[in-house]
Design an enzyme around this catalytic site. Sequence first.
Site, PDB file in Angstrom:
ATOM      1  N   CYS A 112       4.914  78.164  52.404  1.00 20.87           N
ATOM      2  CA  CYS A 112       5.722  76.995  52.022  1.00 20.87           C
ATOM      3  C   CYS A 112       6.327  76.267  53.222  1.00 20.87           C
ATOM      4  O   CYS A 112       6.790  75.130  53.093  1.00 20.87           O
ATOM      5  CB  CYS A 112       6.818  77.408  51.045  1.00 20.87           C
ATOM      6  N   HIS A 257      12.563  72.158  51.031  1.00 22.48           N
ATOM      7  CA  HIS A 257      11.420  72.705  50.292  1.00 22.48           C
ATOM      8  C   HIS A 257      11.792  72.842  48.813  1.00 22.48           C
ATOM      9  O   HIS A 257      12.830  73.417  48.472  1.00 22.48           O
ATOM     10  CB  HIS A 257      11.034  74.060  50.882  1.00 22.48           C
ATOM     11  N   ASN A 287       7.075  73.882  42.417  1.00 20.76           N
ATOM     12  CA  ASN A 287       7.003  74.285  43.826  1.00 20.76           C
ATOM     13  C   ASN A 287       5.554  74.121  44.285  1.00 20.76           C
ATOM     14  O   ASN A 287       4.673  74.845  43.820  1.00 20.76           O
ATOM     15  CB  ASN A 287       7.463  75.751  43.946  1.00 20.76           C
TER      16      ASN A 287
HETATM   17  O1  UT7 Z   1       8.359  78.833  47.853  1.00 14.93           O
HETATM   18  C1  UT7 Z   1       8.677  79.948  48.629  1.00 14.93           C
HETATM   19  C2  UT7 Z   1      10.085  80.299  48.428  1.00 14.93           C
HETATM   20  N1  UT7 Z   1      10.310  80.672  47.068  1.00 14.93           N
HETATM   21  C3  UT7 Z   1      11.523  80.689  46.599  1.00 14.93           C
HETATM   22  O2  UT7 Z   1      12.415  80.301  47.296  1.00 14.93           O
HETATM   23  C4  UT7 Z   1      11.755  81.256  45.229  1.00 14.93           C
HETATM   24  C5  UT7 Z   1      13.068  81.990  45.234  1.00 14.93           C
HETATM   25  N2  UT7 Z   1      13.379  82.677  43.994  1.00 14.93           N
HETATM   26  C6  UT7 Z   1      13.727  82.030  42.855  1.00 14.93           C
HETATM   27  O3  UT7 Z   1      13.714  80.813  42.795  1.00 14.93           O
HETATM   28  C7  UT7 Z   1      14.216  82.852  41.702  1.00 14.93           C
HETATM   29  O4  UT7 Z   1      14.436  84.176  42.122  1.00 14.93           O
HETATM   30  C8  UT7 Z   1      13.243  82.851  40.496  1.00 14.93           C
HETATM   31  C9  UT7 Z   1      13.240  81.478  39.850  1.00 14.93           C
HETATM   32  C10 UT7 Z   1      11.847  83.228  40.953  1.00 14.93           C
HETATM   33  C11 UT7 Z   1      13.729  83.855  39.460  1.00 14.93           C
HETATM   34  O5  UT7 Z   1      15.045  83.559  39.082  1.00 14.93           O
HETATM   35  P1  UT7 Z   1      16.144  84.707  39.043  1.00 14.93           P
HETATM   36  O6  UT7 Z   1      17.377  84.065  38.591  1.00 14.93           O
HETATM   37  O7  UT7 Z   1      16.150  85.362  40.390  1.00 14.93           O
HETATM   38  O8  UT7 Z   1      15.605  85.653  37.904  1.00 14.93           O
HETATM   39  P2  UT7 Z   1      15.174  87.202  37.973  1.00 14.93           P
HETATM   40  O9  UT7 Z   1      13.872  87.334  38.679  1.00 14.93           O
HETATM   41  O10 UT7 Z   1      16.319  88.015  38.436  1.00 14.93           O
HETATM   42  O11 UT7 Z   1      14.975  87.480  36.439  1.00 14.93           O
HETATM   43  C12 UT7 Z   1      16.073  87.442  35.509  1.00 14.93           C
HETATM   44  C13 UT7 Z   1      15.549  87.812  34.149  1.00 14.93           C
HETATM   45  C14 UT7 Z   1      14.755  89.108  34.143  1.00 14.93           C
HETATM   46  O12 UT7 Z   1      15.002  89.753  32.928  1.00 14.93           O
HETATM   47  P3  UT7 Z   1      16.079  90.961  32.844  1.00 14.93           P
HETATM   48  O13 UT7 Z   1      15.582  91.995  33.807  1.00 14.93           O
HETATM   49  O14 UT7 Z   1      17.371  90.351  33.243  1.00 14.93           O
HETATM   50  O15 UT7 Z   1      15.997  91.364  31.419  1.00 14.93           O
HETATM   51  C15 UT7 Z   1      13.320  88.641  34.175  1.00 14.93           C
HETATM   52  O16 UT7 Z   1      12.434  89.570  33.584  1.00 14.93           O
HETATM   53  O17 UT7 Z   1      14.641  86.782  33.684  1.00 14.93           O
HETATM   54  C16 UT7 Z   1      13.383  87.393  33.343  1.00 14.93           C
HETATM   55  N3  UT7 Z   1      12.330  86.447  33.681  1.00 14.93           N
HETATM   56  C17 UT7 Z   1      11.920  85.488  32.822  1.00 14.93           C
HETATM   57  N4  UT7 Z   1      12.298  85.178  31.571  1.00 14.93           N
HETATM   58  C18 UT7 Z   1      11.686  84.143  30.985  1.00 14.93           C
HETATM   59  C19 UT7 Z   1      11.631  86.327  34.830  1.00 14.93           C
HETATM   60  N5  UT7 Z   1      10.765  85.302  34.745  1.00 14.93           N
HETATM   61  C20 UT7 Z   1      10.930  84.773  33.505  1.00 14.93           C
HETATM   62  C21 UT7 Z   1      10.322  83.696  32.845  1.00 14.93           C
HETATM   63  N6  UT7 Z   1      10.726  83.409  31.589  1.00 14.93           N
HETATM   64  N7  UT7 Z   1       9.376  82.918  33.401  1.00 14.93           N
END
Ligand code: UT7
Length: 336
Positions: A112, A257, A287
């Site tokens: 990225c 980004h 993204n």
């Molecule tokens: O481009 C390169 C750089 N990339 C980035 O900078 C990305 C950085 N990371 C992020 O933007 C975020 O971490 C994400 C958007 C990828 C994820 O958001 P988050 O707030 O960190 O969520 P999480 O991974 O901690 O997941 C929270 C909950 C989990 O469920 P539990 O364990 O709380 O029950 C996940 O299983 O959300 C669940 N989850 C989803 N639910 C519905 C994860 N993905 C999804 C989904 N739909 N697509």
Amino acid sequence: MSRAAVLAGLGTYVPPRVVTNDDLSRDMDTSDEWIRSRTGIAQRHWAQPGTATGDLAVEAGERALKSAGSGDVDLVVVATTTPDHPCPATAPDVAHRLGLNAVAAYDIAAVCSGFVYAMASAAGAIAAGIAERVLVIGAETYSTILNPADRTTSVIFGDGAGAVVLRAGEPSEPGALLGHDLGSDGSLKDLIIVPAGGSRHPAGAAAESGARPAETYFHMEGKPVFRHAVTRMAASSRAILDRAGWAPESVDWFVGHQANVRILHAVADQLGMARGRTVVNLDRVGNTSAASIPLALGDAASRGLLTPGDRVLMSAFGGGLTWGSTALVWPRIVTG
Ligand code: UT7
């Protein structure tokens, strides 16, 4: 007098197929509400199967050359995570298809951060007298590496391409890139990775089973990546602001980004910039990795946000880990 790289043209392209959050929710355990509230993304564009990164790069490249008013360049740099082939690089074919035969052409792999790295590389070539005019393209088809069984990544990434023409000029001109801050931390390479398909884990054997092996898909540990993205983009932005002699509050537009609107706002907060100065187009394109910064620039220009004289800060973060920033005063250009 040192030679600067000056922005002379900008062009963008996204494939026509729009995939909304509701479209994804039909085949995946996710929802429009989750995707919007966690990322800010409402839709993304995915290329039709058979469309390669080079195809998108050619479209954006053509528009950038037209915007620059001249098809005359002597170097083409393509930043991508999703090259047309492991070998050769995508850039020579793109250059050939743009009718730029015999020019130097190579790819940059910085995920990225690729576009920011590619601009630094192009600026270096201009400063060294290796090139007079460079076509820098960020292009991706993440739809080809997203694992449909992984909802944490499949909802985030989109396809697209953006390109700029950089020409040799004076450091004091509008459009001159005012320095480059680049960095990496390879100890964290596993946070963003396509595990197989390279020399460490060739992909061939598993393909014989018929199903595509999970290791050939993109994998990301979202939570730690989020934290590193905020810290690194903020520090890298500060380094460039110091070099440019700009106070954070004097920046007109922060073009970061487009990974997650929460990341963009957190970086703006850390820098002491108003969140309203953040360019956001991830709601419409997701993204797009190496295409993210030029697509955001193109979007801001087409919406009339960027006006000549505006101070523009660009900062990116991605796999590697890698990060980088640059800045310019917006020049008088017609974007395509
Ligand atoms: O481009 C390169 C750089 N990339 C980035 O900078 C990305 C950085 N990371 C992020 O933007 C975020 O971490 C994400 C958007 C990828 C994820 O958001 P988050 O707030 O960190 O969520 P999480 O991974 O901690 O997941 C929270 C909950 C989990 O469920 P539990 O364990 O709380 O029950 C996940 O299983 O959300 C669940 N989850 C989803 N639910 C519905 C994860 N993905 C999804 C989904 N739909 N697509």
